[in-house]
Design an enzyme around this catalytic site. Sequence first.
Site, PDB file in Angstrom:
ATOM      1  N   LEU A   1      -3.315  25.933  41.041  1.00  0.00           N
ATOM      2  CA  LEU A   1      -4.115  27.015  41.626  1.00  0.00           C
ATOM      3  C   LEU A   1      -4.857  26.499  42.871  1.00  0.00           C
ATOM      4  O   LEU A   1      -4.785  27.089  43.943  1.00  0.00           O
ATOM      5  CB  LEU A   1      -5.121  27.539  40.586  1.00  0.00           C
TER       6      LEU A   1
ATOM      7  N   ILE B   1      -3.989  18.377  41.033  1.00  0.00           N
ATOM      8  CA  ILE B   1      -3.133  18.914  39.968  1.00  0.00           C
ATOM      9  C   ILE B   1      -3.035  17.897  38.830  1.00  0.00           C
ATOM     10  O   ILE B   1      -2.231  16.954  38.884  1.00  0.00           O
ATOM     11  CB  ILE B   1      -1.739  19.306  40.518  1.00  0.00           C
TER      12      ILE B   1
ATOM     13  N   ARG C   1     -30.069  -3.089  17.766  1.00  0.00           N
ATOM     14  CA  ARG C   1     -30.871  -3.760  18.789  1.00  0.00           C
ATOM     15  C   ARG C   1     -32.350  -3.736  18.398  1.00  0.00           C
ATOM     16  O   ARG C   1     -32.883  -2.689  18.004  1.00  0.00           O
ATOM     17  CB  ARG C   1     -30.668  -3.023  20.121  1.00  0.00           C
TER      18      ARG C   1
ATOM     19  N   GLY D   1     -29.907  -2.288  29.913  1.00  0.00           N
ATOM     20  CA  GLY D   1     -28.995  -2.981  30.834  1.00  0.00           C
ATOM     21  C   GLY D   1     -27.559  -2.985  30.341  1.00  0.00           C
ATOM     22  O   GLY D   1     -26.610  -2.875  31.132  1.00  0.00           O
TER      23      GLY D   1
ATOM     24  N   GLU E   1     -11.780  23.258  36.378  1.00  0.00           N
ATOM     25  CA  GLU E   1     -11.656  24.573  35.727  1.00  0.00           C
ATOM     26  C   GLU E   1     -12.868  25.461  36.030  1.00  0.00           C
ATOM     27  O   GLU E   1     -13.310  26.256  35.207  1.00  0.00           O
ATOM     28  CB  GLU E   1     -11.360  24.423  34.239  1.00  0.00           C
TER      29      GLU E   1
HETATM   30  N1  CAA Z   1      -9.208  38.051  33.168  1.00  0.00           N
HETATM   31  C1  CAA Z   1      -8.424  39.001  33.739  1.00  0.00           C
HETATM   32  N2  CAA Z   1      -8.635  39.492  34.990  1.00  0.00           N
HETATM   33  C2  CAA Z   1      -9.693  38.994  35.690  1.00  0.00           C
HETATM   34  C3  CAA Z   1     -10.550  38.012  35.161  1.00  0.00           C
HETATM   35  C4  CAA Z   1     -10.286  37.540  33.841  1.00  0.00           C
HETATM   36  N3  CAA Z   1     -11.057  36.622  33.276  1.00  0.00           N
HETATM   37  N4  CAA Z   1     -11.476  37.705  36.078  1.00  0.00           N
HETATM   38  C5  CAA Z   1     -11.246  38.487  37.141  1.00  0.00           C
HETATM   39  N5  CAA Z   1     -10.169  39.265  36.907  1.00  0.00           N
HETATM   40  C6  CAA Z   1      -9.582  40.256  37.797  1.00  0.00           C
HETATM   41  C7  CAA Z   1     -10.625  41.269  38.236  1.00  0.00           C
HETATM   42  O1  CAA Z   1     -10.726  42.347  37.315  1.00  0.00           O
HETATM   43  C8  CAA Z   1     -10.102  41.723  39.572  1.00  0.00           C
HETATM   44  O2  CAA Z   1      -9.080  42.671  39.372  1.00  0.00           O
HETATM   45  P1  CAA Z   1      -8.909  43.951  40.402  1.00  0.00           P
HETATM   46  O3  CAA Z   1      -8.534  43.352  41.728  1.00  0.00           O
HETATM   47  O4  CAA Z   1      -7.817  44.762  39.775  1.00  0.00           O
HETATM   48  O5  CAA Z   1     -10.244  44.633  40.437  1.00  0.00           O
HETATM   49  C9  CAA Z   1      -9.451  40.455  40.131  1.00  0.00           C
HETATM   50  O6  CAA Z   1      -9.169  39.602  39.005  1.00  0.00           O
HETATM   51  C10 CAA Z   1     -10.348  39.703  41.085  1.00  0.00           C
HETATM   52  O7  CAA Z   1     -11.558  39.438  40.405  1.00  0.00           O
HETATM   53  P2  CAA Z   1     -12.904  39.087  41.183  1.00  0.00           P
HETATM   54  O8  CAA Z   1     -13.144  40.134  42.232  1.00  0.00           O
HETATM   55  O9  CAA Z   1     -13.985  38.830  40.188  1.00  0.00           O
HETATM   56  O10 CAA Z   1     -12.475  37.728  41.927  1.00  0.00           O
HETATM   57  P3  CAA Z   1     -13.287  36.783  42.919  1.00  0.00           P
HETATM   58  O11 CAA Z   1     -12.459  36.521  44.086  1.00  0.00           O
HETATM   59  O12 CAA Z   1     -14.680  37.316  43.114  1.00  0.00           O
HETATM   60  O13 CAA Z   1     -13.321  35.398  42.106  1.00  0.00           O
HETATM   61  C11 CAA Z   1     -14.159  33.752  40.596  1.00  0.00           C
HETATM   62  C12 CAA Z   1     -13.906  35.249  40.896  1.00  0.00           C
HETATM   63  C13 CAA Z   1     -14.778  33.767  39.208  1.00  0.00           C
HETATM   64  C14 CAA Z   1     -15.123  33.109  41.569  1.00  0.00           C
HETATM   65  C15 CAA Z   1     -12.804  33.001  40.616  1.00  0.00           C
HETATM   66  O14 CAA Z   1     -12.302  32.826  41.931  1.00  0.00           O
HETATM   67  C16 CAA Z   1     -12.871  31.630  39.943  1.00  0.00           C
HETATM   68  O15 CAA Z   1     -12.847  31.525  38.723  1.00  0.00           O
HETATM   69  N6  CAA Z   1     -12.963  30.543  40.753  1.00  0.00           N
HETATM   70  C17 CAA Z   1     -12.868  29.185  40.236  1.00  0.00           C
HETATM   71  C18 CAA Z   1     -11.443  28.726  40.198  1.00  0.00           C
HETATM   72  C19 CAA Z   1     -11.238  27.645  39.184  1.00  0.00           C
HETATM   73  O16 CAA Z   1     -11.770  27.659  38.088  1.00  0.00           O
HETATM   74  N7  CAA Z   1     -10.366  26.700  39.521  1.00  0.00           N
HETATM   75  C20 CAA Z   1     -10.008  25.685  38.624  1.00  0.00           C
HETATM   76  C21 CAA Z   1      -8.644  25.180  38.942  1.00  0.00           C
HETATM   77  S1  CAA Z   1      -7.703  24.605  37.561  1.00  0.00           S
HETATM   78  C22 CAA Z   1      -8.233  23.047  37.214  1.00  0.00           C
HETATM   79  O17 CAA Z   1      -9.317  22.638  37.558  1.00  0.00           O
HETATM   80  C23 CAA Z   1      -7.282  22.273  36.396  1.00  0.00           C
HETATM   81  C24 CAA Z   1      -7.614  20.852  36.124  1.00  0.00           C
HETATM   82  O18 CAA Z   1      -7.557  19.978  36.958  1.00  0.00           O
HETATM   83  C25 CAA Z   1      -7.952  20.482  34.747  1.00  0.00           C
END
Ligand code: CAA
Length: 379
Positions: free
Chosen positions: A125, A157, A268, A340, A363
């Site tokens: 993502l 990733i 300790r 320490g 995440e």
């Molecule tokens: N389930 C289903 N649909 C959802 C949802 C959910 N939990 N959350 C939002 N949606 C839907 C909304 O209903 C909306 O739908 P419509 O367009 O039909 O209205 C759409 O998704 C967009 O939602 P938002 O307007 O709320 O989206 P946003 O752009 O404002 O973003 C955010 C919201 C919470 C900030 C999101 O971008 C986010 O979670 N960001 C963080 C990303 C993240 O966690 N990345 C981690 C990467 S993975 C990783 O880290 C792996 C690793 O290494 C271990």
Amino acid sequence: MDFDLTEEQRLIIDTARDFAAREIAPKAAELDKTGRWPTEIVARMAELGFMGMCIPPEYGGGGLDPLSYALAMEEISAACASCGVIMSVNNSLFCDPVYKFGTEEQKKNVLTPVASGQKLGCFGLTEPMSGSDAQTMITTAEKTADGWVLNGAKNWITNGPHADYILVFAVTDRTGGKVRHTAFLVEKGTPGYTQNARDHKLGIHAAHSCTVFFENCKVPDSAIVGKVGEGFKVAMATLDGGRIGIASQALGIARAALDVSVQYSKERKSFGVPISQHQAIAFMLANMATELDAARLLTWRAASMKEKGVRHSPESAMAKLYASEMATRVAHKAIQVHGGYGYSTEFPVERHYRDARITEIYEGTSEIQRIVIAASVLA
Ligand code: CAA
């Protein structure tokens, strides 16, 4: 919510704890020091059914509930946080969405080997310029006569260097002022899909991550997971589950830090008594134990809501927010209890401190969890 664990859940704790104590914990310091990918541990986690715990057996999984998964994640992560996140990404970020949104063909051909642990999955993502604001990704997938062509890069990733498959998100439509995304499955070895060398990080050294690239990478229509244009929802729903996994990883790290602090404080001595008899130390341990339990209850609540099939976005965000920040606080105090020695690599608490920190970032950072929670509070 029922606070009593079932017989099966207790058995999962015992199995995971025994396995972690015998086969993971003795290697944790070495894995941290060398950054070696734990091939043999990943293979054993597969044999024990830990790589696709909530996937039905007909698709290679364990057919278990999300709380069982959280319990196992805590045990594995208490021994080694790197092994915990390898397991978490495979379970939560790959198997869960392919099971929930994938086609029957994808479940048979891709999910089954990944859930059984014969193959490994990862989740694409994040991009170099798009982390928290995930919708701003620039990776594209263009429709052609016989499929799609992907171009772009994804970074951080986890499992990327070793994964056989990636679930990747790309922009497929920008018409009408709205950006629409789609999720695709890409197999390692597909022309145009490459991985660079692994990243070097503060902690979780044995959990390798890297940047992956898509250069005119062609995939068929059958690679689409879910519906065209609905990939962002697939990503968000997946992270609702993934955040339970990371909260559980944080529980494991904090528990390990607390356990070793309790033990050390009884051994300790200072001013003629074990340091556990000083109220300054005893109160630190009391706070650590209380915060750990509070985080565990939030995590178990989110897992039990997932089991019921109800939307649990704020509950998962609360669990991940509180558990991750708690793990950093608890590991910080664990170093203080050790004095320490806590700062020395001879003791495990400095590793717990470094490993805990990432749980506040991946995440979704703590700030993103607060955005999700605030949205539900203010709705
Ligand atoms: N389930 C289903 N649909 C959802 C949802 C959910 N939990 N959350 C939002 N949606 C839907 C909304 O209903 C909306 O739908 P419509 O367009 O039909 O209205 C759409 O998704 C967009 O939602 P938002 O307007 O709320 O989206 P946003 O752009 O404002 O973003 C955010 C919201 C919470 C900030 C999101 O971008 C986010 O979670 N960001 C963080 C990303 C993240 O966690 N990345 C981690 C990467 S993975 C990783 O880290 C792996 C690793 O290494 C271990």
